[in-house]
Design an enzyme around this catalytic site. Sequence first.
Site, short mmCIF file in Angstrom:
data_model
loop_
_atom_site.label_atom_id
_atom_site.label_comp_id
_atom_site.label_asym_id
_atom_site.label_seq_id
_atom_site.Cartn_x
_atom_site.Cartn_y
_atom_site.Cartn_z
N HIS A 194 19.96 90.37 15.38
CA HIS A 194 21.14 90.48 14.53
C HIS A 194 21.93 91.72 14.92
CE1 HIS A 194 23.61 90.54 10.90
NE2 HIS A 194 23.29 89.27 10.80
N ASP A 219 19.05 82.22 10.14
CA ASP A 219 19.06 80.87 10.69
C ASP A 219 17.68 80.39 11.11
OD1 ASP A 219 21.87 80.39 10.58
OD2 ASP A 219 22.06 81.92 12.11
#
Length: 370
Positions: free
Chosen positions: A255, A306
């Site tokens: 991320h 996700d």
Amino acid sequence: MTLVAKGLEGIVANSTSISDVRGDIGQLIYAGYDINELAGKVSFEEIIHLLWHGELPTQSELDALTAKLRAERSLPSEIVSFLKTVPHTSCPMDVIRTGVSMLGLFDSNKGDANYDRAVSITAKIGIIAAYFHRLRQGKDLPVIRKDLSEAGHFLYLINGEAPTKEATDTLDIAYVLHADHGMNASTFSARVTEATLSDVFSAITSAIGTLKGPLHGGANEGVIHMLQEIGSEDRVDSWLEEQFAKKAKIMGIGHRVYKVLDPRAPHLRNMAIKLTQQLGEPKWIRMSERIAEVMRERKHLNANVDFYSATVYYSLGIPTDLFTPIFAISRTAGWTAHVLEQLADNRLYRPLSEYTGPAVGKTVKPISER
Ligand SMILES: CC(C)(COP(=O)(O)OP(=O)(O)OC[C@H]1O[C@@H](n2cnc3c(N)ncnc32)[C@H](O)[C@@H]1OP(=O)(O)O)[C@@H](O)C(=O)NCCC(=O)NCCS
């Protein structure tokens, strides 16, 4: 010297009271509430109110918002006709991007009705996705119902029958977890578009196009493709070695902002564990756990939102190419909140660029001499 922040990394582009992502400690805040405080305690509709108004609703405020959203549960017949002409092989994200853009053509609101437009888009985007899904299968279009929640209604529309309470609650929590996330790429797109004083439909259309990419919302589909390609738990390590050798990105991992665990991931992980156990298909979660472990140990990277949402949606029987549209449906709450906030104190986004082309001073030669 010009400071170049590639990908705008570390740049604060605006202030917002809607949400905050604290990457160093792995915290996500919606308007003063830690996401861990909200998930499982409040509905997606309550979150929509929180993002749009800055406060969780009272019962009467929630009833009013719910009624307003449900009153907007319909599509112009021209958009239904358009959906009937869309090639069945189309990417659903392209369909919702086009469908939301088309909604702007049928906007009867004049002038300053952006809150109503936010309600309308939020209520309609899931119907566009679900109707396209029904039509591409050659199935009928279920009659719109006003007695189901946003999550329950979407599941009803794609399956043609009312969902179980458990399925509805699971998708509802997933919606809550995906509803907003600071100045992420698609939210930034929406704000950039709206800041030109374009219109809400254009802003959300921009955002959907941005979310589609595999480095953003498209990663959840990539996770399922990855798990299917690996196939079994015993192949995880060797498959990952092959990817490392190719310097390939592992979907659902890493991320830009979180340097520790994405706080949404444990919620989705718990849901994924429960659902795969119920389905008698624990191999998906076992493979996921091993991937996450290796990525932590070898690359010091963590699973993101996700990574486990993919298994949750898969376990709910949702087709893989609807995963990113589901992300878009819930993020519409956040996008529209940001668009309204942008308009309340607008300033055009206009960054600079560092020029790396040839030195100025070239002269134009006649075309025959170039
Ligand atoms: C999300 C993402 C785009 C953030 O990336 P970023 O801040 O631009 O970081 P970078 O892509 O520059 O990566 C930094 C380093 O970590 C590595 N890395 C980051 N994510 C990785 C991943 N998913 N798999 C393997 N390596 C990864 C990069 O290869 C790079 O290594 P290097 O310095 O040796 O070249 C990136 O982690 C990614 O592509 N993840 C996969 C897609 C995904 O899940 N997206 C959803 C995000 S919610």
